[in-house]
Design an enzyme around this catalytic site. Structure first.
Site, PDB file in Angstrom:
ATOM      1  N   ASP A  46       0.848  -1.192   0.000  1.00 12.82           N
ATOM      2  CA  ASP A  46       0.000   0.000   0.000  1.00 12.82           C
ATOM      3  C   ASP A  46       0.885   1.244   0.000  1.00 12.82           C
ATOM      4  O   ASP A  46       1.807   1.360   0.798  1.00 12.82           O
ATOM      5  CB  ASP A  46      -0.892  -0.007   1.245  1.00 12.82           C
ATOM      6  CG  ASP A  46      -2.121   0.875   1.091  1.00 12.82           C
ATOM      7  OD1 ASP A  46      -1.993   1.954   0.483  1.00 12.82           O
ATOM      8  OD2 ASP A  46      -3.190   0.486   1.570  1.00 12.82           O
TER       9      ASP A  46
ATOM     10  N   HIS B 144      -0.431   4.453   0.117  1.00 11.25           N
ATOM     11  CA  HIS B 144      -1.194   5.612   0.566  1.00 11.25           C
ATOM     12  C   HIS B 144      -0.750   6.047   1.968  1.00 11.25           C
ATOM     13  O   HIS B 144      -0.616   5.224   2.859  1.00 11.25           O
ATOM     14  CB  HIS B 144      -2.687   5.281   0.555  1.00 11.25           C
ATOM     15  CG  HIS B 144      -3.182   4.880  -0.809  1.00 11.25           C
ATOM     16  ND1 HIS B 144      -3.161   3.572  -1.231  1.00 11.25           N
ATOM     17  CD2 HIS B 144      -3.665   5.612  -1.838  1.00 11.25           C
ATOM     18  CE1 HIS B 144      -3.637   3.515  -2.464  1.00 11.25           C
ATOM     19  NE2 HIS B 144      -3.939   4.727  -2.848  1.00 11.25           N
TER      20      HIS B 144
ATOM     21  N   SER C  83      -4.461  -4.543   1.995  1.00 10.99           N
ATOM     22  CA  SER C  83      -3.812  -4.102   3.229  1.00 10.99           C
ATOM     23  C   SER C  83      -4.439  -4.770   4.447  1.00 10.99           C
ATOM     24  O   SER C  83      -3.775  -4.973   5.465  1.00 10.99           O
ATOM     25  CB  SER C  83      -3.909  -2.581   3.371  1.00 10.99           C
ATOM     26  OG  SER C  83      -3.245  -1.937   2.314  1.00 10.99           O
TER      27      SER C  83
END
Length: 758
Positions: A600, A602, A654
């Site tokens: 991930d 982000h 995630s």
């Protein structure tokens, strides 16, 4: 054996399964034989019994490696001819025909003699329609002998030129032209210089993007869920994206069940399907349900070339086109240079190593959110548009797609601004060659009809034309959102007449820092300590921000601005905090380790948490960044002797990675609290999937502002026991509700219900 003929195909999915099985058998026995494909049309509509047009059928079978494709059975030679003409026009392989000796009469017999059929077969040969001829129902060796005489003198049909266009299919085919052909490229079809209209990919059959769709799937209301798909097709979607990636769903089962429902609805299944998942097993389950040539969304180089090529080869064997995300071992591409580097590498690997046709490759160079309030994000849209142009100029025939709604994530809750952003972005990207996009087809503004002032503000943001573009669009968005704006300017500073607490809350919510020193000085005279100011009025404002953002009533750039304002407030109070500390007391409240899990990229939510936790609780924050491997998280927690570990993630995979981290924490003997946060996380998933892997406290944190309360409860010896006990009781209740209840009968009841068969 020289060849295998898969014939009388009325269901393309069965034919694809037969081809797959044949290739598996060839691999097992170490031999290669040719595959011949022959379909049958059900009636004069020219469709197979399962509803496909012949063009759709050709697209479905295009990756089978077939030596020939054709028609058998169905009708007599005369009636079969128009359908054979269609196949012959588009098939880039050999074409076969095995017609019946007419249609059966009332006694089930066939009336056309060898001489009668030979007349029609001669037309096939004279017009160059076929390469292989034979007979089906009602024909005999005498019929074939007549054909043999004709074949000896016939001119062989030349296979049609392989199109450079992407052709996919549901019950009907969809051809997407290869726009912007290279100059002096003689391999192009005449039609290839045409430019297709932008292809809308319907986005609402996605459990991550539509709460209604998620609810219907969760409640097994598949018939109702179909209405969402049908509405998208009615609104102009030419492809339907289907995604079942939710932590609380069995995604493999739900993808399978829903696609089988879709197959029964011709108004939906007429368009191609995009099988969308971050889990390979879900993609594979979807591909096994689709008779058309679908699109896989997606594969990437994230796990390296070997994994990438293995999945690519399987996609090809299932007969699908593929979306390639601009993502590699280093992470997600967020700049022009990284985007073209990854796309170029993937393109050449797919063509040279996996045998892909370039037109079956669709790149998604990552549509990322702009106007987030973070300067590094300002050029994301421009970089995407530049990448589109570069791909068209440098990677011939490849297609380009993107998740359009990602662009406007910062303005969720304001549809007028979001729709304008999508339309503006698409307008400029399509001009450079964007072929398709995942977008709500029923919610797009016409570019020319966007209100001029809004258009100017949006284009300033999308095209990064001025440094204050984000601030100006936020201000305009607020004006658009509020229906009553007259006389507003005269009341702008009315909030200054409110109470101290309301003024501080307002400053944080609006991100206004110019009055902070004045108001904080007043607060220092009112509250016992500087820490009390942080924990009461300032955190009250942060809690309001969290609620507003969580409900979509506040935009991401505003939250970032709030975090910066909060940080400034703490900086103002810091000297007073230091002065008010008890001599000898540790200056740090503890160590807080935070990371975005592996896979991930982000980090905005994580960054806000880091700022808020550091600012409000005086924690020493160790931020490991994004894409952090589990072993690094565990080792850092041990080496740094941290007090709390926080995991963040935005995408569905995630969630599984968080389960893995929790399991590894348990193996490592850690006891520290584990905080779970991020857009896809939830209390139910934390309780059911993550918490059972770890004996230490595992806490779902809804938003950044709640972290301080949770951490204070966990690290305070007076509150820890009750807080953890209540949490465990709540999670246990959630798990019990989620557990599948057994409905087994007792042995005696089962005996009493035995059927009376004799």
């Amino acid at each position: 054996m020289d060849a295998i003929l898969i014939e009388t195909i009325f269901d393309t999915l069965n034919a694809k399964a037969a081809v797959y099985a044949a290739k598996e058998a060839m691999k097992e026995f170490g031999m290669e034989v040719e595959i011949l494909i022959s379909a049958t049309v059900a009636d004069t509509s020219g469709r197979t019994l399962s509803g496909q047009t012949l063009r759709a059928f050709l697209a479905s079978m295009s990756d089978s490696g077939m030596l020939s494709v054709g028609l058998n059975c169905s009708f007599g030679a005369k009636e079969l001819k128009p359908y054979l003409e269609e196949i012959s026009r588009f098939a880039s392989c050999y074409v076969s025909a095995h017609p019946n000796a007419g249609l059966p009469n009332q006694f089930g017999e066939y009336d056309q003699t060898p001489e009668m059929m030979a007349v029609q077969i001669k037309e096939y040969l004279d017009e160059g329609l076929v390469n292989i001829v034979g007979g089906c129902c009602g024909t005999s060796p005498e019929h074939i002998a007549k054909y043999y005489e004709l074949v000896e003198k016939a001119k062989a049909r030349k296979p049609a030129k392989l199109s450079n266009n992407l052709v996919i299919s549901g019950l009907e085919h969809l051809e997407i032209m290869s726009s912007f052909p290279q100059e002096n490229d003689l391999t192009l079809n005449p039609s290839s210089g045409e430019k297709s209209l932008f292809v809308n990919i319907g986005e609402r059959c996605n459990v991550a993007g539509s709460r209604m769709f998620l609810r219907l799937i969760n409640e097994k209301k598949y018939e109702e869920a179909l209405t969402i798909a049908r509405k998208q097709v009615e609104d102009g979607a030419q492809i339907i994206d289907i995604n079942m990636d939710d932590a609380m769903l069995d995604a493999v089962e739900e993808m399978t069940v829903f696609l089988n429902y879709v197959a029964s609805e011709p108004e939906i299944s007429k368009v191609p399907i995009m099988v969308d998942s971050s889990k390979w097993e879900v993609i594979e389950a979807g591909l096994k349900c689709i008779q058309g040539k679908s699109i896989v969304n997606s594969i990437s180089l994230k796990e390296g070339e070997a994994d990438f090529l293995s999945k690519a080869r399987k996609v090809k064997r299932y007969g699908a086109a593929v979306v390639v995300m601009a993502f590699d071992e280093k992470g997600q591409a967020d700049s022009f240079e990284r985007k073209i580097e990854i796309c170029s590498r993937a393109y050449h690997l797919l063509i040279t190593e996996a045998g892909f046709l370039p037109q079956d490759i669709i790149f998604d160079p990552n549509v990322l959110a702009v106007a987030t309030g973070i300067e590094e994000h300002n050029n994301y849209a421009v970089d995407f548009i530049r990448t589109v142009k570069w791909i068209k100029e440098n990677l011939p025939y490849a297609k380009i797609s993107g998740g359009i709604s990602n662009l406007s994530f910062s303005f969720r809750g304001n549809n007028a601004v979001r729709e304008a952003m999508h339309s503006v972005f698409m307008y400029h990207a399509i001009k450079e060659g964007l072929d398709m996009g995942i977008v709500n087809a029923g919610m797009l503004q016409i570019y020319e009809e966007i209100e001029p002032e809004l258009l100017e503000h949006v284009e300033d943001v999308v095209l990064n034309r001025r440094e204050d573009a984000t601030e100006r669009l936020i201000a305009y968005a607020e004006k658009v959102k509020n229906t009553v704006v007259s006389g507003e300017s005269s009341r702008l500073d009315e909030w200054r007449s409110g109470s101290l607490e309301k003024r501080l809350e307002y400053s944080l919510i609006k991100g206004i820092s110019e009055y902070l020193e004045e108001d904080l000085n007043e607060a220092l005279a009112k509250y016992p300590t500087a820490v009390d100011i942080i924990e009461k009025p300032l955190m009250s404002g942060m809690n309001i921000v969290g609620d507003l953002f969580g409900s979509g009533k506040m935009f991401l750039p505003q939250v970032v601005k709030t975090a910066r304002t909060m940080k400034k407030a703490v900086a103002i109070l810091q000297p007073y905090i230091e002065a008010q500390k008890v001599p000898g007391q540790n200056t740090s409240a503890g160590k807080f380790l935070i990371a975005t899990v592996k896979g991930d990229v982000h980090d905005i939510g994580k960054n806000i948490v880091a700022v808020v936790v550091l600012a409000c609780n005086n924690f020493e924050v160790i931020d490991l960044g994004v894409m952090v491997p589990t072993e690094k998280i565990i080792q850092t927690a041990i080496d740094e002797r941290v007090d709390v570990l926080g995991l963040s993630g935005l995408i569905t995979p995630s969630l599984e990675e968080m389960c893995h981290v929790a399991s590894e924490m348990e193996k490592a003997g850690l006891k520290i609290p584990l905080l779970i946060g991020g857009a896809t996380t939830s209390k139910i998933h934390t309780a059911v999937k993550i918490a059972p892997n770890y004996k230490g406290p595992v806490v779902y944190v809804k938003d950044a502002s709640v972290n301080t309360f949770v951490v204070s409860q966990l690290l305070n010896n007076k509150t820890n026991y009750n807080f953890v006990a209540e949490l465990e009781a709540e999670y246990k209740q959630l798990r019990e509700k989620q557990a599948v209840k057994s409905s087994l009968l007792t042995l005696e009841e089962a005996k009493n219900r035995k059927p009376d068969l004799f």
